[in-house]
Write a protein that holds these residues in place. Structure first.
Motif, PDB file in Angstrom:
ATOM      1  N   ARG A  34       0.833  -1.215   0.000  1.00 38.56           N
ATOM      2  CA  ARG A  34       0.000   0.000   0.000  1.00 38.56           C
ATOM      3  C   ARG A  34       0.860   1.255   0.000  1.00 38.56           C
ATOM      4  O   ARG A  34       0.488   2.266  -0.598  1.00 38.56           O
ATOM      5  N   ALA A  35       2.017   1.185   0.649  1.00 39.06           N
ATOM      6  CA  ALA A  35       2.888   2.359   0.712  1.00 39.06           C
ATOM      7  C   ALA A  35       3.437   2.728  -0.658  1.00 39.06           C
ATOM      8  O   ALA A  35       3.808   3.883  -0.892  1.00 39.06           O
ATOM      9  N   THR A  36       3.477   1.754  -1.584  1.00 33.83           N
ATOM     10  CA  THR A  36       4.005   2.036  -2.931  1.00 33.83           C
ATOM     11  C   THR A  36       2.935   2.574  -3.875  1.00 33.83           C
ATOM     12  O   THR A  36       3.257   3.067  -4.956  1.00 33.83           O
ATOM     13  N   LEU A  37       1.670   2.465  -3.495  1.00 33.94           N
ATOM     14  CA  LEU A  37       0.592   2.803  -4.414  1.00 33.94           C
ATOM     15  C   LEU A  37       0.580   4.264  -4.854  1.00 33.94           C
ATOM     16  O   LEU A  37       0.422   4.545  -6.048  1.00 33.94           O
ATOM     17  N   PRO A  38       0.726   5.236  -3.939  1.00 39.72           N
ATOM     18  CA  PRO A  38       0.637   6.630  -4.391  1.00 39.72           C
ATOM     19  C   PRO A  38       1.645   6.972  -5.489  1.00 39.72           C
ATOM     20  O   PRO A  38       1.300   7.639  -6.471  1.00 39.72           O
ATOM     21  N   TRP A  90      -4.679  -3.821  -4.144  1.00 42.74           N
ATOM     22  CA  TRP A  90      -4.215  -3.869  -5.528  1.00 42.74           C
ATOM     23  C   TRP A  90      -4.322  -2.466  -6.101  1.00 42.74           C
ATOM     24  O   TRP A  90      -4.557  -1.495  -5.357  1.00 42.74           O
ATOM     25  N   TYR A  91      -4.183  -2.330  -7.410  1.00 44.84           N
ATOM     26  CA  TYR A  91      -4.180  -1.011  -8.040  1.00 44.84           C
ATOM     27  C   TYR A  91      -5.589  -0.460  -8.260  1.00 44.84           C
ATOM     28  O   TYR A  91      -5.740   0.699  -8.625  1.00 44.84           O
ATOM     29  N   GLY A  92      -6.586  -1.306  -8.047  1.00 44.70           N
ATOM     30  CA  GLY A  92      -7.974  -0.867  -7.981  1.00 44.70           C
ATOM     31  C   GLY A  92      -8.458  -1.116  -6.570  1.00 44.70           C
ATOM     32  O   GLY A  92      -7.691  -0.980  -5.609  1.00 44.70           O
ATOM     33  N   PRO A  93      -9.715  -1.511  -6.408  1.00 46.05           N
ATOM     34  CA  PRO A  93     -10.226  -1.817  -5.070  1.00 46.05           C
ATOM     35  C   PRO A  93      -9.528  -3.029  -4.466  1.00 46.05           C
ATOM     36  O   PRO A  93      -9.020  -3.895  -5.189  1.00 46.05           O
ATOM     37  N   ASP A  94      -9.511  -3.113  -3.115  1.00 46.83           N
ATOM     38  CA  ASP A  94      -9.036  -4.312  -2.445  1.00 46.83           C
ATOM     39  C   ASP A  94      -9.892  -5.498  -2.904  1.00 46.83           C
ATOM     40  O   ASP A  94     -11.073  -5.346  -3.235  1.00 46.83           O
ATOM     41  N   MET A  95      -9.292  -6.677  -2.897  1.00 51.34           N
ATOM     42  CA  MET A  95      -9.992  -7.883  -3.341  1.00 51.34           C
ATOM     43  C   MET A  95      -9.777  -9.012  -2.357  1.00 51.34           C
ATOM     44  O   MET A  95      -8.777  -9.025  -1.617  1.00 51.34           O
ATOM     45  N   SER A  96     -10.697  -9.966  -2.368  1.00 51.46           N
ATOM     46  CA  SER A  96     -10.454 -11.210  -1.638  1.00 51.46           C
ATOM     47  C   SER A  96      -9.319 -11.958  -2.331  1.00 51.46           C
ATOM     48  O   SER A  96      -9.040 -11.743  -3.516  1.00 51.46           O
ATOM     49  N   ALA A  97      -8.682 -12.861  -1.583  1.00 48.89           N
ATOM     50  CA  ALA A  97      -7.599 -13.644  -2.183  1.00 48.89           C
ATOM     51  C   ALA A  97      -8.103 -14.462  -3.363  1.00 48.89           C
ATOM     52  O   ALA A  97      -7.410 -14.603  -4.377  1.00 48.89           O
ATOM     53  N   ALA A  98      -9.326 -14.990  -3.251  1.00 49.10           N
ATOM     54  CA  ALA A  98      -9.886 -15.769  -4.362  1.00 49.10           C
ATOM     55  C   ALA A  98     -10.052 -14.900  -5.606  1.00 49.10           C
ATOM     56  O   ALA A  98      -9.709 -15.318  -6.719  1.00 49.10           O
TER      57      ALA A  98
END
Length: 267
Positions: free
Chosen positions: A63-67, A118-126
């Motif tokens: 998350r720290a790398t996202l911006p 991720w680079y969009g919304p957070d996702m479940s692992a599946a």
């Protein structure tokens, strides 16, 4: 999760089989993605596999790398591809194999419902594993097109179709648009002769056709006019214009091939 990982391994094996025996000139063949050769499709997958491993093993660090990454805008993925063009084909293929192996090992330790950034919304692992399969299939299509290969559709397309349907609101949101209020029914003919469906039966807005055509559309590897999809209803027509099964900014999509291969139509 075991089934998803098995299918991701199978999709990976199919792509590896396509590129294993390529000569140096083959890696430089242009793909349908503007400005990208076969090598760029593979380096893209390798880079984002390493990113996926980071998201799975160190979500706070990721998350720290996202911006910084998102601040680079739409040019980021092209810049990443350009940065890897000096790699020799054997090193590039080795990077992809190693990066994919690391990501598979990391995914295998996750609970299906664990939330990952991720680079969009957070996702479940599946959903995260499903997204990696979708990316592998989509970029594998670019490679196949560059090499003039016709891939045999498999039951793994159900994962791509599922992601394509679930991502419907995202495609609208990325363009500042409001999704249709009414539900949309999707009915797809699978390669094994079964029918895959999503959405309520009897919905007036529908998308019907083969799973292959639908998946090619939602990963933006084919224009609607180059499919046999039947689209009915205002909401469905709006969706197929913005559909994207991948995270990030809207893609450029693909212009019609003009070959008369097939013809999607709307009503």
């Amino acid at each position: 999760m075991d089934e998803l990982l098995a299918d991701l391994r199978a999709e990976t094996a199919e792509l590896n089989a396509m590129i294993r025996e390529l000569g140096p000139a083959d890696w430089e063949l242009p793909t349908p993605a503007e400005g990208w050769a076969v090598r760029d499709q593979i380096s893209h997958l390798a880079w984002f596999d390493d990113a996926a491993t980071a998201a799975a093993t160190d979500p706070d660090g990721f998350r720290a790398t996202l911006p910084a990454f998102l601040g680079r805008g739409d040019s980021a993925v092209d810049e990443l591809a350009a940065a890897s063009r000096g790699l020799a084909p054997d090193r590039l293929h080795g990077w992809f194999r190693a990066a994919r192996s690391r990501s598979l090992e990391a995914f295998a330790r996750l609970a299906p419902g664990a939330r990952l950034p991720w680079y969009g919304p957070d996702m479940s692992a599946a959903s995260f594993v499903t997204a990696r399969l979708m990316e592998t299939w989509a970029h594998g299509q670019d490679v196949a097109d560059a090499l003039g290969l016709a891939r045999v559709p498999t039951a793994r397309l159900r994962h791509v179709a599922t992601l394509g349907v679930r991502a419907m609101p995202y495609g609208f949101a990325m363009r500042g648009l409001t999704p249709p209020a009414e539900p949309i029914r999707v009915e797809l003919a699978m390669p094994d002769g079964t029918t895959w469906t999503a959405g309520p039966a009897g919905a007036p807005d529908t998308v019907r056709g083969t799973a292959l055509d639908f998946c090619l559309l939602v990963v933006q590897r084919r224009h609607l006019d180059d499919t046999f999809l039947e689209v009915r209803g205002e909401g469905a027509r709006a969706w197929v214009r913005v559909a994207q099964a991948f995270a990030g900014p809207p893609g450029k999509g693909r212009a019609p091939l003009g070959s008369g291969v097939s013809q999607g139509h709307t009503r």
